[in-house]
Design a protein around this motif. Structure first.
Motif, PDB file in Angstrom:
ATOM      1  N   THR A  32       0.838  -1.202   0.000  1.00 33.64           N
ATOM      2  CA  THR A  32       0.000   0.000   0.000  1.00 33.64           C
ATOM      3  C   THR A  32       0.873   1.253   0.000  1.00 33.64           C
ATOM      4  O   THR A  32       0.593   2.217  -0.724  1.00 33.64           O
ATOM      5  N   LEU A  33       1.929   1.227   0.780  1.00 31.37           N
ATOM      6  CA  LEU A  33       2.870   2.349   0.816  1.00 31.37           C
ATOM      7  C   LEU A  33       3.468   2.577  -0.572  1.00 31.37           C
ATOM      8  O   LEU A  33       3.549   3.721  -1.050  1.00 31.37           O
ATOM      9  N   GLN A  34       3.848   1.516  -1.224  1.00 29.84           N
ATOM     10  CA  GLN A  34       4.393   1.596  -2.581  1.00 29.84           C
ATOM     11  C   GLN A  34       3.340   2.175  -3.538  1.00 29.84           C
ATOM     12  O   GLN A  34       3.661   3.019  -4.373  1.00 29.84           O
ATOM     13  N   ASN A  35       2.093   1.750  -3.403  1.00 33.94           N
ATOM     14  CA  ASN A  35       1.015   2.262  -4.256  1.00 33.94           C
ATOM     15  C   ASN A  35       0.810   3.766  -4.075  1.00 33.94           C
ATOM     16  O   ASN A  35       0.468   4.477  -5.023  1.00 33.94           O
ATOM     17  N   LEU A  36       1.020   4.242  -2.851  1.00 28.53           N
ATOM     18  CA  LEU A  36       0.871   5.680  -2.595  1.00 28.53           C
ATOM     19  C   LEU A  36       1.890   6.502  -3.370  1.00 28.53           C
ATOM     20  O   LEU A  36       1.612   7.653  -3.743  1.00 28.53           O
ATOM     21  N   LEU A  37       3.055   5.925  -3.627  1.00 27.62           N
ATOM     22  CA  LEU A  37       4.078   6.654  -4.390  1.00 27.62           C
ATOM     23  C   LEU A  37       3.561   7.049  -5.770  1.00 27.62           C
ATOM     24  O   LEU A  37       3.906   8.118  -6.286  1.00 27.62           O
ATOM     25  N   ASP A  38       2.769   6.199  -6.388  1.00 31.98           N
ATOM     26  CA  ASP A  38       2.196   6.496  -7.697  1.00 31.98           C
ATOM     27  C   ASP A  38       0.922   7.329  -7.592  1.00 31.98           C
ATOM     28  O   ASP A  38       0.658   8.191  -8.427  1.00 31.98           O
ATOM     29  N   HIS A  39       0.143   7.064  -6.546  1.00 24.95           N
ATOM     30  CA  HIS A  39      -1.165   7.690  -6.407  1.00 24.95           C
ATOM     31  C   HIS A  39      -1.083   9.178  -6.054  1.00 24.95           C
ATOM     32  O   HIS A  39      -1.766  10.011  -6.676  1.00 24.95           O
ATOM     33  N   PRO A  41       1.196  11.689  -6.412  1.00 29.14           N
ATOM     34  CA  PRO A  41       1.540  12.702  -7.421  1.00 29.14           C
ATOM     35  C   PRO A  41       0.416  12.939  -8.436  1.00 29.14           C
ATOM     36  O   PRO A  41       0.265  14.045  -8.954  1.00 29.14           O
ATOM     37  N   GLN A  42      -0.384  11.930  -8.708  1.00 31.31           N
ATOM     38  CA  GLN A  42      -1.463  12.053  -9.690  1.00 31.31           C
ATOM     39  C   GLN A  42      -2.752  12.605  -9.089  1.00 31.31           C
ATOM     40  O   GLN A  42      -3.469  13.365  -9.733  1.00 31.31           O
ATOM     41  N   SER A  45      -3.751  14.280  -2.038  1.00 30.42           N
ATOM     42  CA  SER A  45      -4.218  13.647  -0.792  1.00 30.42           C
ATOM     43  C   SER A  45      -5.728  13.483  -0.821  1.00 30.42           C
ATOM     44  O   SER A  45      -6.448  13.996   0.043  1.00 30.42           O
ATOM     45  N   ASP A  46      -6.203  12.741  -1.815  1.00 26.33           N
ATOM     46  CA  ASP A  46      -7.638  12.503  -1.921  1.00 26.33           C
ATOM     47  C   ASP A  46      -8.088  11.495  -0.861  1.00 26.33           C
ATOM     48  O   ASP A  46      -7.281  11.025  -0.050  1.00 26.33           O
ATOM     49  N   ALA A  47      -9.366  11.168  -0.872  1.00 28.88           N
ATOM     50  CA  ALA A  47      -9.922  10.271   0.150  1.00 28.88           C
ATOM     51  C   ALA A  47      -9.223   8.911   0.156  1.00 28.88           C
ATOM     52  O   ALA A  47      -8.965   8.354   1.235  1.00 28.88           O
ATOM     53  N   GLN A  48      -8.908   8.377  -1.028  1.00 27.46           N
ATOM     54  CA  GLN A  48      -8.214   7.078  -1.084  1.00 27.46           C
ATOM     55  C   GLN A  48      -6.826   7.173  -0.461  1.00 27.46           C
ATOM     56  O   GLN A  48      -6.412   6.288   0.287  1.00 27.46           O
ATOM     57  N   ALA A  49      -6.106   8.227  -0.775  1.00 28.92           N
ATOM     58  CA  ALA A  49      -4.762   8.413  -0.219  1.00 28.92           C
ATOM     59  C   ALA A  49      -4.832   8.582   1.292  1.00 28.92           C
ATOM     60  O   ALA A  49      -4.012   8.018   2.025  1.00 28.92           O
ATOM     61  N   GLN A  50      -5.819   9.350   1.748  1.00 24.52           N
ATOM     62  CA  GLN A  50      -5.973   9.559   3.185  1.00 24.52           C
ATOM     63  C   GLN A  50      -6.252   8.245   3.900  1.00 24.52           C
ATOM     64  O   GLN A  50      -5.644   7.956   4.941  1.00 24.52           O
ATOM     65  N   GLN A  51      -7.159   7.453   3.333  1.00 27.41           N
ATOM     66  CA  GLN A  51      -7.500   6.167   3.945  1.00 27.41           C
ATOM     67  C   GLN A  51      -6.280   5.238   3.964  1.00 27.41           C
ATOM     68  O   GLN A  51      -6.011   4.580   4.974  1.00 27.41           O
ATOM     69  N   ALA A  52      -5.545   5.192   2.867  1.00 27.49           N
ATOM     70  CA  ALA A  52      -4.346   4.347   2.800  1.00 27.49           C
ATOM     71  C   ALA A  52      -3.308   4.801   3.821  1.00 27.49           C
ATOM     72  O   ALA A  52      -2.715   3.982   4.528  1.00 27.49           O
ATOM     73  N   ALA A  53      -3.095   6.105   3.898  1.00 27.17           N
ATOM     74  CA  ALA A  53      -2.108   6.639   4.852  1.00 27.17           C
ATOM     75  C   ALA A  53      -2.507   6.294   6.287  1.00 27.17           C
ATOM     76  O   ALA A  53      -1.657   5.872   7.087  1.00 27.17           O
ATOM     77  N   HIS A  54      -3.796   6.463   6.607  1.00 32.19           N
ATOM     78  CA  HIS A  54      -4.265   6.111   7.957  1.00 32.19           C
ATOM     79  C   HIS A  54      -4.027   4.632   8.258  1.00 32.19           C
ATOM     80  O   HIS A  54      -3.602   4.276   9.356  1.00 32.19           O
ATOM     81  N   SER A  55      -4.309   3.785   7.300  1.00 33.09           N
ATOM     82  CA  SER A  55      -4.136   2.342   7.486  1.00 33.09           C
ATOM     83  C   SER A  55      -2.667   1.986   7.742  1.00 33.09           C
ATOM     84  O   SER A  55      -2.354   1.225   8.659  1.00 33.09           O
ATOM     85  N   ILE A  56      -1.794   2.541   6.945  1.00 31.88           N
ATOM     86  CA  ILE A  56      -0.356   2.278   7.102  1.00 31.88           C
ATOM     87  C   ILE A  56       0.112   2.786   8.460  1.00 31.88           C
ATOM     88  O   ILE A  56       0.841   2.092   9.177  1.00 31.88           O
ATOM     89  N   PRO A 127       4.292  17.751   0.875  1.00 28.38           N
ATOM     90  CA  PRO A 127       5.525  17.277   0.250  1.00 28.38           C
ATOM     91  C   PRO A 127       5.285  15.835  -0.190  1.00 28.38           C
ATOM     92  O   PRO A 127       4.565  15.088   0.475  1.00 28.38           O
ATOM     93  N   LEU A 128       5.829  15.492  -1.310  1.00 25.35           N
ATOM     94  CA  LEU A 128       5.610  14.141  -1.818  1.00 25.35           C
ATOM     95  C   LEU A 128       6.232  13.107  -0.892  1.00 25.35           C
ATOM     96  O   LEU A 128       7.210  13.393  -0.202  1.00 25.35           O
ATOM     97  N   LEU A 129       5.665  11.943  -0.927  1.00 26.43           N
ATOM     98  CA  LEU A 129       6.200  10.804  -0.199  1.00 26.43           C
ATOM     99  C   LEU A 129       7.562  10.477  -0.809  1.00 26.43           C
ATOM    100  O   LEU A 129       7.692  10.367  -2.025  1.00 26.43           O
TER     101      LEU A 129
END
Length: 180
Positions: A32-39, A41-42, A45-56, A127-129
């Motif tokens: 999931t952390l790796q997926n955030l690297l791609d998500h 920048p595109q 910090s949308d809802a999906q990114a926020q949820q993923a970050a919280h989970s990690i 700042p980007l991950l």
């Protein structure tokens, strides 16, 4: 009747299986952390990114420290007290490496946790991950888990008796505040 379609975690009567289950969860969080690297920048910090970050963050701030403590305070000391011959020699070599890796991962996590906090909070100009931090964290964890799954877990399964397994499981359960 248990549902064979639903994956369940092992219970603390199988402490080595619990540790392996933790490794599987770590691999999921690293993916999931790796997926955030791609998500990010595109999509920012949308809802999906926020949820993923919280989970990690939840995993590495809560579960991972328990997992490291299981190894540092119970598993490795119990193995050291029990192992003889070649097993003792392997432990003498691997224990300092494992402990040093825990410190490296903890240090890297502090940096990643700060980066993820910005994403989890939905900050627009985050700042980007750091790809370098993610790669280093993931690489150390992957090597670390392989070492434990290749050497430490099989050794524990082979040399621990039932009482030692129960003792290890009880300590792990207590650390998590779960009653027997």
């Amino acid at each position: 009747m248990p549902n064979a379609l639903i994956s369940t975690a092992p219970d603390f009567s199988q402490p080595i299986a619990v540790l392996k289950h933790c490794h599987d969860k770590i691999r999921q969080q690293l993916a999931t952390l790796q997926n955030l690297l791609d998500h990010v920048p595109q999509h920012g910090s949308d809802a999906q990114a926020q949820q993923a970050a919280h989970s990690i963050m939840r995993y590495f701030n809560q579960a991972a420290p328990h997992h490291h403590a299981d190894e540092e305070h119970d598993l490795l000391p119990m193995l050291t007290a029990t192992a003889t011959g070649e097993d003792a020699a392997v432990l003498q070599k691997l224990t300092p490496e494992i402990l040093a890796e825990h410190q490296q991962m903890d240090s890297l996590w502090h940096s990643l946790n700060l980066q993820l906090t910005h994403i989890a909070d939905g900050e627009a100009a985050v700042p980007l991950l750091s790809a370098q931090d993610v790669q280093q964290f993931s690489t150390i964890y992957a090597s670390h888990m392989e070492k434990e799954e290749t050497w430490i877990a099989p050794m524990a399964k082979r040399i621990f008796n039932e009482q030692q397994m129960q003792q290890l499981g009880a300590a792990m359960q207590q650390r998590r505040g779960i009653s027997a």
